[in-house]
Design a protein around this motif. Structure first.
Motif, mmCIF file in Angstrom:
data_model
loop_
_atom_site.group_PDB
_atom_site.id
_atom_site.type_symbol
_atom_site.label_atom_id
_atom_site.label_comp_id
_atom_site.label_asym_id
_atom_site.label_seq_id
_atom_site.Cartn_x
_atom_site.Cartn_y
_atom_site.Cartn_z
ATOM 1 N N PRO A 56 0.831 -1.205 0.000
ATOM 2 C CA PRO A 56 0.000 0.000 0.000
ATOM 3 C C PRO A 56 0.869 1.260 0.000
ATOM 4 O O PRO A 56 2.022 1.223 0.428
ATOM 5 N N PRO A 57 0.311 2.357 -0.474
ATOM 6 C CA PRO A 57 1.062 3.611 -0.388
ATOM 7 C C PRO A 57 1.184 4.038 1.070
ATOM 8 O O PRO A 57 0.415 3.586 1.921
ATOM 9 N N PRO A 58 2.141 4.898 1.394
ATOM 10 C CA PRO A 58 2.241 5.402 2.769
ATOM 11 C C PRO A 58 0.922 6.047 3.198
ATOM 12 O O PRO A 58 0.218 6.646 2.389
ATOM 13 N N GLY A 59 0.607 5.898 4.454
ATOM 14 C CA GLY A 59 -0.636 6.481 4.970
ATOM 15 C C GLY A 59 -1.468 5.437 5.674
ATOM 16 O O GLY A 59 -0.953 4.582 6.393
ATOM 17 N N LYS A 60 -2.750 5.511 5.441
ATOM 18 C CA LYS A 60 -3.703 4.635 6.111
ATOM 19 C C LYS A 60 -3.439 3.168 5.749
ATOM 20 O O LYS A 60 -3.306 2.829 4.570
ATOM 21 N N PRO A 61 -3.361 2.292 6.755
ATOM 22 C CA PRO A 61 -3.162 0.865 6.471
ATOM 23 C C PRO A 61 -4.302 0.287 5.630
ATOM 24 O O PRO A 61 -5.443 0.746 5.704
ATOM 25 N N HIS A 62 -3.982 -0.715 4.845
ATOM 26 C CA HIS A 62 -4.982 -1.427 4.059
ATOM 27 C C HIS A 62 -5.364 -2.706 4.774
ATOM 28 O O HIS A 62 -4.583 -3.277 5.528
ATOM 29 N N ARG A 63 -6.583 -3.169 4.502
ATOM 30 C CA ARG A 63 -7.073 -4.434 5.035
ATOM 31 C C ARG A 63 -6.873 -5.517 3.974
ATOM 32 O O ARG A 63 -7.097 -5.278 2.791
ATOM 33 N N TYR A 64 -6.485 -6.693 4.435
ATOM 34 C CA TYR A 64 -6.257 -7.829 3.542
ATOM 35 C C TYR A 64 -7.143 -8.977 3.992
ATOM 36 O O TYR A 64 -7.012 -9.472 5.106
ATOM 37 N N PHE A 65 -8.072 -9.364 3.123
ATOM 38 C CA PHE A 65 -9.068 -10.379 3.429
ATOM 39 C C PHE A 65 -8.614 -11.730 2.885
ATOM 40 O O PHE A 65 -8.430 -11.881 1.674
ATOM 41 N N PHE A 66 -8.425 -12.681 3.794
ATOM 42 C CA PHE A 66 -8.097 -14.057 3.438
ATOM 43 C C PHE A 66 -9.408 -14.841 3.544
ATOM 44 O O PHE A 66 -9.919 -15.038 4.644
ATOM 45 N N ASN A 67 -9.957 -15.243 2.421
ATOM 46 C CA ASN A 67 -11.195 -16.013 2.403
ATOM 47 C C ASN A 67 -10.891 -17.433 1.971
ATOM 48 O O ASN A 67 -10.347 -17.651 0.879
#
Length: 130
Positions: A80-91
């Motif tokens: 992800p770019p610097p800044g707000k963290p991203h969520r990663y969904f493992f389904n």
């Protein structure tokens, strides 16, 4: 870009489970959900995906890997770019069949192939930021 983390499948598997599938994606990419990994026809008795899954279309155990949104086969990690963290969904999906889908399938193709064959599913969400 990245090495897979160990993923362990917990829970009591059904006697009717014939294969397992996994989709890893990031819904926080602007404009679309970004697919990082598509893997399917994992043997029903598997209890884990160990670190360093090779980026091969077909793995030694017969599991098949699809194409991610980087345009590559196998896993590509978060970036992800610097800044707000991203969520990663493992389904993860327990399927009552082994899919007749060739390696290199996209998330959409896998979802169509799984339709009507899902016995159970689980999800875990991780966060990553820079």
């Amino acid at each position: 870009m990245g090495r897979t983390a160990p993923l362990h499948f917990h829970g009591k598997g059904s006697r009717t489970t014939r294969s397992i599938a996994l989709i890893l994606d990031d819904p926080d990419v602007p404009g679309k959900t970004w697919v990082h990994w598509v893997i399917y026809n994992i043997h029903a008795n598997s209890r884990a995906l160990l670190p360093g899954v090779p980026k091969n279309k077909t793995l030694d155990d017969g599991s098949l890997q699809g194409k991610n949104d980087f345009g590559r086969i196998g896993y590509n990690g978060p970036c992800p770019p610097p800044g707000k963290p991203h969520r990663y969904f493992f389904n993860v999906y327990a399927l009552e069949t082994t899919l007749s889908l060739k390696s290199g399938a996209t998330k959409s193709q896998l979802e169509v192939a799984m339709s009507g064959h899902i016995l159970a599913q689980g999800e875990i969400v991780g966060k990553y930021g820079r």
